[in-house]
Write an enzyme that holds these catalytic residues in place. Structure first.
Site, PDB file in Angstrom:
ATOM      1  CD1 TRP A  28     -10.666  -1.458   5.076  1.00  0.00           C
ATOM      2  CD2 TRP A  28     -10.769   0.514   4.067  1.00  0.00           C
ATOM      3  NE1 TRP A  28     -10.062  -1.478   4.095  1.00  0.00           N
ATOM      4  CE2 TRP A  28     -10.064  -0.293   3.138  1.00  0.00           C
ATOM      5  CE3 TRP A  28     -11.219   1.766   3.533  1.00  0.00           C
ATOM      6  CZ2 TRP A  28      -9.336   0.117   2.235  1.00  0.00           C
ATOM      7  CZ3 TRP A  28     -10.762   2.256   2.307  1.00  0.00           C
ATOM      8  CH2 TRP A  28      -9.722   1.547   1.630  1.00  0.00           C
ATOM      9  CE1 TYR A  47     -16.580  -1.113   0.594  1.00  0.00           C
ATOM     10  CE2 TYR A  47     -17.174   0.057   2.399  1.00  0.00           C
ATOM     11  CZ  TYR A  47     -16.223  -0.800   1.555  1.00  0.00           C
ATOM     12  OH  TYR A  47     -15.281  -1.441   2.382  1.00  0.00           O
ATOM     13  CB  CYS A  59     -12.662  -6.544  12.292  1.00  0.00           C
ATOM     14  SG  CYS A  59     -14.098  -6.965  11.203  1.00  0.00           S
ATOM     15  CB  CYS A  84       4.742 -11.157 -22.383  1.00  0.00           C
ATOM     16  SG  CYS A  84       3.574 -10.993 -21.003  1.00  0.00           S
ATOM     17  CG  HIS A  91       6.449 -12.554 -18.177  1.00  0.00           C
ATOM     18  ND1 HIS A  91       6.503 -11.429 -19.257  1.00  0.00           N
ATOM     19  CD2 HIS A  91       7.382 -13.595 -18.474  1.00  0.00           C
ATOM     20  CE1 HIS A  91       7.297 -11.938 -19.961  1.00  0.00           C
ATOM     21  NE2 HIS A  91       7.845 -12.869 -19.865  1.00  0.00           N
TER      22      HIS A  91
END
Length: 890
Positions: free
Chosen positions: A240, A295, A230, A370, A840
């Site tokens: 990226w 973007y 980076c 749930c 959950h």
């Protein structure tokens, strides 16, 4: 004898009973019933054939199968056919019976292993998270049909009819109706939202791909992954590449704290938003697949770039020479969603003993349901819900009367399905429910007594964008939503016959002291949940997350000890603590300045819902979970946090709002433009640009923190991503304007039993004040119809009438209040996962009828269909707790 033998063989196979008759009585009955069936038609109404409308019996679980009324096309168990006949005068029924062929044991074991581990980021599908329970056994399902005519339901002839069963062919109308029912999908399947699978979501082709501008700056990218880093932070992962400039930056942070610094997005902003397409290095394959992101606010998502090879060649990258070395975004999301700490909530390695029977009935997971199951189990452990919806065997006569007067489609009626739900949980044997082995259950385990609350969930969630689907949702939000829906089915609540939700409602007292004048103002806010701050030091939380990450890398995840925050500290951090606020308008000095706000309890409700705010926004604006233990006591006293109201020696601030001129002059709010710097900061956190603009307008550019709070509260709004309306000020960007009632306030009033239009009118009459609006509704109950009619015709509201009436709101609130604030814990909902809309949920309930004595406690764990005695309830890991006031047990 041959017919008897055939009947015995059919019975042994579980097929519908066939009458040993010559067909004379059946033939005449079918002929007489045919006109009514023909009149109903085969294309009218939905088909409900997979579950009884008044019990949870299915064609597989019911010994006799289900009977589908060929006029209404609704199914009933044999015990309920008489009731259906009374309601509809039904005559001809199609009997539907399912049986299963035995499955090869080796195949069953292999299938069990394949289902054990999530392999895709998906909801409600094989290999995904919270896949729905398989209801019923394994093996090929065999469906058999027959015909029966009321009242001789014992006489069932197979359908299609074997030759010679009747002297004459079946009436055409009955054949058409029966064939249509058999061919149709059950209505519940038609209502069901399609299961979501991220791998199957098509990515759009970016509109920037074909004409993408690529800067001739001489940048060349080495094919060696070891040379990638980076440009901003030096990071070597989650990188990226901007396909226009060749800039390499890290991605945004994940919700668990991992990820990058957002350098790639900042580069997009700093270059004037001209270069939107980026590709994740390490995900590019020789076949041309890769993670490409746009973007640009008009796309702001993963996209396809058909010219990816050409765009990479611009930087000297030959796509055929690249190998995939990084996880794709989909693979990363799967890994993050699998990092759930289960052992503590599931009581460690304890071997729990199953317990099924009355009040211990499980609920099948219908696919990420749930949260719904946990909320319903806890609410129906409370006496007001049991009383309102006819809990227990002794209420059978009342329940039957309710079924007789149910709407024409009881499967979609909330009240009917709640009666059915209460009957199944409290008296399963009385409605024909029996323990059965599910395809999901371990060999040698106890047979499961559970029901699938499909009709109830669909009825409650109908029309709601979130609760009607199969994605995971926040349990507290759903609890509040359910209370709202229950309030709408009853509109005649009094203090002696109040809706269940009213006993959970209470007032908070807010004391505001003006620092300029020393004068005070007391306000009350109606709510149904006490949200407690968890005062865990952020630095301590970050240190724990780091230690857990390091331990996980060494395979020692469970050895990291969670920090502990006391429950008293949570109470003290929320109630009775003074908070200084800026920009407060003083009606005494007519100027803005500072004020001190203190919040306490104004009333103590019979049933108190407490939420621990474990999910927060971190200092870097990334939502995160506070990883800590909060030992919640079995009982506690809120007495010291009781509000006192205006005290002797205090001077009350005069009534009056800030004049328009003081707020910046007429039309000032209309001229608000989002602050560019703040907008960049918000968008860099990954939120939609239009939503961020609305947030800044709503808070009048007060700061990133205030705007972020607005975003988190409104990001689920249907119009969140739409551009702000031209000239929108604070009221036009989400705050309640002069003509719009606060949706949350409307929902709260509806949960007390009022219609939506009445709630909106009351809030309008009371300038949005929730407590005064509740008072107004009760005091104007008699003339509400005429007031609503006048309002709809453009007339005013009360015109000053009705002020002398006693307040029904005060009466109900007073009966729900008590001087003492001591509470006992009835149940709690736990959550496993990083966000409330993932992971959950399960719950624990104390089934004791005497909470005052600890030695009588009987804790039960409800984990969807599984129900067991709880040996070590994880009180310190709960998310939502429900308490009962102590005086109810004395």
């Amino acid at each position: 004898q041959q017919q008897q033998q055939q009947q015995q063989q059919r019975s042994a196979r579980g097929e519908p009973r066939a009458a040993n008759i010559n067909g004379m009585g059946m033939e005449e009955a079918l002929r007489k019933a045919a006109p009514a069936v023909a009149k109903a038609g085969v294309g009218s109404g939905r088909v409900w054939k997979d579950e009884c409308a008044f019990t949870f019996q299915s064609p597989e679980s019911a010994d006799d199968g289900l009977y589908v009324n060929l006029v209404t096309r609704q199914a009933f168990s044999l015990e309920m056919v008489e009731l259906d006949h009374e309601r509809t005068d039904g005559k001809v029924y199609l009997c539907v019976k399912w049986t299963r062929e035995e499955e090869d044991p080796d195949n069953a074991k292999r299938a069990k292993l394949e289902e054990s581990e999530p392999t895709k980021l998906a909801i409600g599908v094989d290999g995904g998270f919270s896949a729905p329970d398989q209801i019923g056994g394994r093996g090929q399902l065999v469906k058999e049909y027959g015909l029966a005519v009321w009242p001789d339901m014992d006489y069932v002839v197979p359908y299609p009819l074997p030759p010679g069963t009747l002297k004459e062919p079946l009436p055409a109308a009955i054949v058409e109706a029966a064939d249509a029912v058999i061919a149709a999908d059950d209505a519940s399947e038609q209502l069901e939202v399609k299961a979501w699978d991220a791998a199957e979501e098509p990515r759009p082709v970016s509109k920037f791909a074909n004409g993408l501008e690529q800067v001739a700056n001489g940048v060349r990218i080495s094919p060696d992954p070891k040379t990638w880093f980076c440009a901003d932070s030096g990071m070597t992962e989650n990188l990226w590449l901007n396909l226009s400039t060749g800039y390499i930056g890290s991605g945004r942070r994940n919700w668990d704290g991992s990820g990058g610094t957002g350098a790639a997005l900042r580069h997009f902003e700093e270059t004037g938003r001209k270069y939107p397409l980026c590709v994740k290095l390490g995900t590019i394959t020789p076949e041309g697949t890769a993670d490409v992101y746009s973007y640009d606010p008009s796309e702001d998502c993963m996209v396809e770039d058909p010219k990816l090879a050409e765009h990479l060649a611009h930087f000297g990258i030959e796509i055929g020479n690249l190998k995939k070395t990084e996880k794709t975004m989909l693979e990363m999301d799967i890994a993050l969603n699998k990092s759930l700490t289960l052992s503590a909530v599931l009581e460690g390695n304890e071997k729990l003993e199953a317990c099924y029977g009355p009040e211990c009935v499980g609920l099948y997971n219908l696919g990420n349901s749930c949260y719904c199951n946990s909320v319903l189990q806890v609410l129906f452990s409370l006496d007001p819900f049991q009383q309102r919806f006819l809990w227990g065997k002794r209420r059978n006569a009342e329940r039957r009367k309710a079924y007789l007067t149910a709407p024409s489609e009881p499967q979609a009626d909330i009240e009917t399905q709640l009666y059915k739900f209460a009957a199944a949980l409290s008296d399963p044997d009385g409605v024909g429910l029996k323990p059965a082995k599910s395809a999901e259950d371990e060999e040698g385990g106890a047979a499961v007594l559970a029901v699938p609350p499909k009709m109830l969930k669909d009825a409650l969630g109908a029309g709601h964008p979130d609760f009607s689907g199969r994605e995971q949702q926040d349990a507290l939000e759903y609890m509040r939503y359910v209370l709202d829906k229950l309030g709408r089915i009853d509109h005649s609540a009094t203090s002696s016959n109040a809706l269940p939700g009213q006993w959970l409602a209470f007032n908070m007292e807010e004391r505001v002291e003006c620092c300029q004048s020393g004068q005070v103002k007391y306000k009350k806010a109606l709510t149904n949940a006490l949200s407690l701050n968890v005062p865990l030091d952020r630095k301590l939380n970050d240190e724990f997350l780091k230690a857990r990450t390091e331990a996980a890398a060494k395979g020692r995840q469970e050895q990291v000890e969670l920090p502990v925050v006391s429950f008293d500290a949570c109470l003290a951090a929320t109630l009775g603590t003074s908070e200084q606020v800026d920009n407060f308008y003083s009606s005494a000095t007519k100027r803005r300045g500072q004020a001190v706000v203190t919040t306490k309890m104004a009333t103590f409700p019979r049933y108190l819902v407490v939420q621990l705010k474990r999910y927060i926004v971190g200092d870097d604006w990334v939502p995160q979970k506070l990883e800590c233990r909060v030992p919640v006591p079995r009982s506690f006293d809120l007495g010291k946090f009781r509000g006192t109201g205006l005290q002797a020696g205090e001077t009350e601030l005069p009534e009056g709002d800030e004049p328009a001129a003081a707020a910046g002059g007429a039309g000032a709010s209309e001229s608000i433009e989002p602050d560019a710097e703040l907008l960049v900061q918000l968008v860099s956190m990954g939120f939609n640009e239009n939503g961020c603009k609305k947030a800044l307008i709503a808070v009048q550019n007060a700061g990133a923190e205030q705007a972020m709070q607005w975003v988190l509260e409104h990001m689920e709004d249907p119009d969140f991503a739409e551009p702000p309306a031209p000239g929108a000020g604070a009221s036009g960007a989400g705050a309640a304007g002069a003509g719009a009632a606060d949706p949350e306030a409307v929902s709260m009033l509806c949960s007390m039993g009022f219609e939506q239009d009445a709630a909106q009118l009351a809030l309008k009459e009371c300038n949005g004040n929730l407590e005064r609006a509740a008072d107004w509704l009760f005091s104007h109950a008699a003339e509400l119809p005429s007031l609503l009619e006048a309002a709809n015709q453009g007339g005013g509201g009360t015109g000053g009438t009705g002020g002398s009436r006693a307040s029904r709101a005060d009466e109900i609130m007073a009966e729900n209040d008590a001087e003492a604030g001591e509470y006992f814990l009835r149940g709690f909902i736990s959550h496993i996962g990083r966000t409330t809309t993932g992971g959950h949920y399960l719950c624990h309930v104390n089934k004791s009828q005497d909470l005052a004595h600890k030695d009588k406690d009987h804790w039960v764990i409800f984990n969807d269909r599984k129900v067991a005695h709880s040996k070590n309830p994880p009180f310190e890991h709960g998310f939502v707790y429900v308490f009962e006031r102590a005086d109810l047990h004395r």
